[in-house]
Design an enzyme around this catalytic site. Structure first.
Site, PDB file in Angstrom:
ATOM      1  N   CYS A 113      -6.661   1.503   4.264  1.00  0.00           N
ATOM      2  CA  CYS A 113      -7.504   2.629   3.834  1.00  0.00           C
ATOM      3  C   CYS A 113      -8.981   2.413   4.185  1.00  0.00           C
ATOM      4  CB  CYS A 113      -7.359   2.868   2.342  1.00  0.00           C
ATOM      5  SG  CYS A 113      -5.688   3.342   1.900  1.00  0.00           S
ATOM      6  N   HIS A 258     -13.245   7.158  -0.224  1.00  0.00           N
ATOM      7  CA  HIS A 258     -11.835   7.158   0.174  1.00  0.00           C
ATOM      8  C   HIS A 258     -11.044   7.931  -0.877  1.00  0.00           C
ATOM      9  CE1 HIS A 258      -7.846   6.086   1.174  1.00  0.00           C
ATOM     10  NE2 HIS A 258      -7.675   5.265   0.154  1.00  0.00           N
ATOM     11  N   ASN A 288      -3.394  10.987  -0.397  1.00  0.00           N
ATOM     12  CA  ASN A 288      -4.081   9.860   0.241  1.00  0.00           C
ATOM     13  C   ASN A 288      -3.545   9.717   1.667  1.00  0.00           C
ATOM     14  OD1 ASN A 288      -4.931   7.358   1.126  1.00  0.00           O
ATOM     15  ND2 ASN A 288      -4.423   6.263  -0.748  1.00  0.00           N
TER      16      ASN A 288
END
Ligand code: COA
Length: 331
Positions: A113, A258, A288
């Site tokens: 990520c 994020h 996500n």
């Protein structure tokens, strides 16, 4: 020394929308549970045949168009993904092939990520050093084909989605504009808090029927530990970046965190003392998308006019590894 300027941003998400309600066909979950714990309402999943390289190509062309450039203007590709189209080579070379620019270097970044912020750190160093003048930076992820879409895998399956985001970075000579600094970190002691074990080279053979029966080819996560570290590391990294530039949280115009979980982003926001309108959140619509969350959110925020020339933009990332990082950009 040249500065790294964002000349264009772009994104692509598959058309196939999977709502929380859709997930209840395959697993014991509910819209209420997912919305309350994560803020996610829907995510996009690739249709059969769609590759990461193809999504990356579409995002890249949008970014190039905004920059007023052609694929032939690119000097180097840096691409973050944890879900390459094949085990090797990386997706970067497939993107390069799709863009029709043979000879241009293509580097895949394995920082999960944090892939976009890690990639930005590399690209910024290359531009400052004068090695390349125009770099295509991409984050792309296909999570849907690797999730355990059953009650056994529901903790992870509800979180992730597919998509791609891209940025065209160019060498600029205006000191008042560009990437001010990037800050990246990792702590491998937590590698197995969020990981994909199979099929991997340390196993011989790399994957067995028993592995598949036990579901060891699916990602695994200690959700609470990940949550705890994410809400600490992201604000810490932003404060580190501000401090390095003699700035404070009052100088931030827009934070692009994020998109791991809306609750995580809200806690990061509170720790930095930012208003709702200063924080970009699109996890409600996309879940996500790992390395793609930050560039997708950046591209959307630019198009919505939330990020404008002159704004001080902070990026904050956290992911498997653990890896984390930040960047401060004068847009
Ligand atoms: N639907 C319904 N119930 C679920 C569920 C789902 N999708 N996933 C887990 N549950 C259940 C659990 O089985 C557990 O049940 P039990 O109490 O009967 O054992 C209960 O919900 C609570 O589970 P828990 O894991 O303690 O929930 P939580 O409050 O920690 O929330 C996450 C789970 C995943 C939402 C949360 O830990 C999280 O967001 N962590 C960070 C994840 C992340 O961001 N990862 C990517 C980082 S880059």
């Amino acid at each position: 020394m040249p500065r790294t300027v964002f000349a264009g941003t772009g994104y692509y998400v598959p058309e196939r929308v999977i709502t929380n309600h859709d997930l209840t066909q395959w697993m014991d979950t509910s819209d209420e549970w997912i919305v309350e714990r994560t803020g996610i309402r829907e995510r996009r999943w690739v249709p059969e045949g769609m590759t990461g390289a193809e999504m990356a190509r579409r995002a890249s062309l949008m970014a190039l168009e905004e920059a007023g450039m052609e694929p032939g203007d690119i000097d180097a590709i840096v691409l973050g993904t944890l879900s390459p189209d094949v085990f090797f080579p990386g997706t970067g070379v497939y993107l390069q092939k799709e863009l029709g620019i043979p000879g241009v270097p293509a580097l895949d970044v394995r920082a999960q990520c944090s892939g976009f912020v890690y990639g930005l750190s590399v690209a910024d160093a290359w531009i400052r050093a004068g090695q390349y003048r125009t770099i295509l930076l991409v984050g792309v992820e296909i999570q849907s084909t690797g999730l355990d879409i059953s009650t056994r895998g529901r903790d992870l399956a509800v979180l992730f989605g597919d998509g791609a985001g891209a940025a065209v970075l160019v060498a600029g000579d205006d000191d008042a504009r560009g990437v001010l600094s990037t800050h990246i970190h990792a702590d491998g002691r937590y590698a197995e808090m969020l990981w994909g074990e199979c099929g991997s080279s340390r196993k011989h053979p790399r994957i067995t029927c028993e592995d598949i029966e036990a579901g060891r080819h699916y990602p695994k996560m200690e959700g609470r530990e990940v949550f705890k570290h994410a809400v600490t590391r992201m604000p810490e990294a932003v404060l580190e970046a501000l401090d390095a530039n003699g700035l404070t949280t009052a100088d931030i115009d827009v934070l692009v965190p994020h998109q791991a979980n809306l609750r995580i982003s809200q806690m990061v926001q509170r720790r930095l003392g930012l208003r709702d309108d200063q924080v970009v959140n699109n996890i409600q619509r996309y879940g996500n998308t790992t390395a793609a969350t930050i560039p997708i959110a950046l591209a959307e925020a630019v198009r919505e006019g939330r990020i404008q020339r002159g704004h001080l933009v902070a990026l904050a990332a956290f992911g498997s590894g653990f890896t984390w990082g930040s960047a401060i950009i004068r847009w």
